[in-house]
Write a protein that holds these residues in place. Structure first.
Motif, PDB file in Angstrom:
ATOM      1  N   LEU A   1      -7.026  17.969 -15.472  1.00  0.00           N
ATOM      2  CA  LEU A   1      -7.379  16.917 -16.422  1.00  0.00           C
ATOM      3  C   LEU A   1      -7.810  15.648 -15.693  1.00  0.00           C
ATOM      4  CD1 LEU A   1      -7.541  15.965 -19.347  1.00  0.00           C
ATOM      5  CD2 LEU A   1      -5.121  15.305 -19.187  1.00  0.00           C
TER       6      LEU A   1
ATOM      7  N   THR B   1      -2.492  21.738 -14.755  1.00  0.00           N
ATOM      8  CA  THR B   1      -3.204  21.176 -15.908  1.00  0.00           C
ATOM      9  C   THR B   1      -3.438  19.682 -15.733  1.00  0.00           C
ATOM     10  OG1 THR B   1      -2.204  22.840 -17.358  1.00  0.00           O
ATOM     11  CG2 THR B   1      -3.152  20.890 -18.410  1.00  0.00           C
TER      12      THR B   1
ATOM     13  N   VAL C   1     -11.415  13.902 -15.921  1.00  0.00           N
ATOM     14  CA  VAL C   1     -11.579  12.514 -16.367  1.00  0.00           C
ATOM     15  C   VAL C   1     -12.358  11.705 -15.341  1.00  0.00           C
ATOM     16  CG1 VAL C   1     -10.349  10.364 -16.851  1.00  0.00           C
ATOM     17  CG2 VAL C   1      -9.544  12.522 -17.846  1.00  0.00           C
TER      18      VAL C   1
END
Length: 233
Positions: free
Chosen positions: A106, A102, A110
């Motif tokens: 992420l 995760t 980003v």
């Protein structure tokens, strides 16, 4: 490699993609556009409106330079992407605890988002300066036009079109052949030596600088690319 010796937009986006990036990419682009000949993914007024908008913009791009002109290029590709979203909808899910996965996902998201925002901001700034240059041209202010085109070229140093617009204003309207040659035309020649009319304007600039032997060489190159251009001959 570029398929065509003279990379001018042919007023047909399919031919433009084929000539600029090759046959495989052109076939892939046809595949992307194939969704326009089917019904919308969902039978609602919203999706019919999205389909109609994309169809009109892409259809017009078959006869003009629609997808290389702001803001229609962004709108057209956005609508095309919306049509594909329900078809290619994929939902990722990590199994187990997946804390590290995760975090990696992420971080990648980003970074991708930041890169997309930076690119978008650069595109908007570039298009703004090009538009200001066009407005200055329309009102007869060559100095302001040159400054705007030069600013656009600084944002995207490999954008040959901005360099060419700035070079033409500097050489033809401001009588600054040295600026046109060393700051702009030389960059175009490094990136795309057979770009439309770059040999002609390079020859003109060299002629104004009394470098006639070098100018003739570029005029010969231009005559080979445009054998029916009487002015060059």
């Amino acid at each position: 490699p570029v398929a065509a010796p003279i990379p001018r937009h042919p007023h047909n986006e399919v031919l433009h993609v084929f000539s600029q990036v090759g046959i495989p990419a052109g076939l892939a682009w046809l595949g992307v556009m194939s969704i326009l000949v089917s019904r919308p993914p969902r039978r609602t007024r919203f999706w019919w409106a999205v389909h109609f908008t994309a169809f009109v913009i892409m259809g017009h791009a078959m006869f003009d330079q629609t997808l290389v002109q702001p803001p229609l290029h962004i709108l057209g590709l956005f609508m095309l992407g919306m049509l594909w979203r329900p078809v290619l909808y994929v939902r990722g899910q990590c199994s187990g605890t997946g804390g590290r996965r995760t975090a990696v996902a992420l971080a990648v998201g980003v970074i991708g988002g930041v890169c997309a925002i930076i690119t978008l901001v650069q595109d908007v700034r570039h298009d703004k300066w090009v538009r200001q240059g066009q407005i200055a041209d329309d009102h007869g202010y060559p100095q302001k036009a040159y400054e705007a085109y030069a600013q656009a070229a600084e944002i995207y140093p490999r954008d040959v079109r901005s360099h060419m617009l700035a070079a033409i204003r500097a050489n033809r309207d401001l009588n600054k052949p040295g600026t046109a040659l060393h700051r702009h035309l030389s960059e175009v020649l490094k990136i795309e030596p057979d770009y439309a009319k770059v040999n002609l304007h390079t020859g003109i600039a060299l002629g104004q600088l009394n470098k006639h032997e070098r100018a003739i060489r570029y005029f010969k190159n231009e005559a080979e690319l445009y054998p029916f251009d009487v002015r060059t001959r």
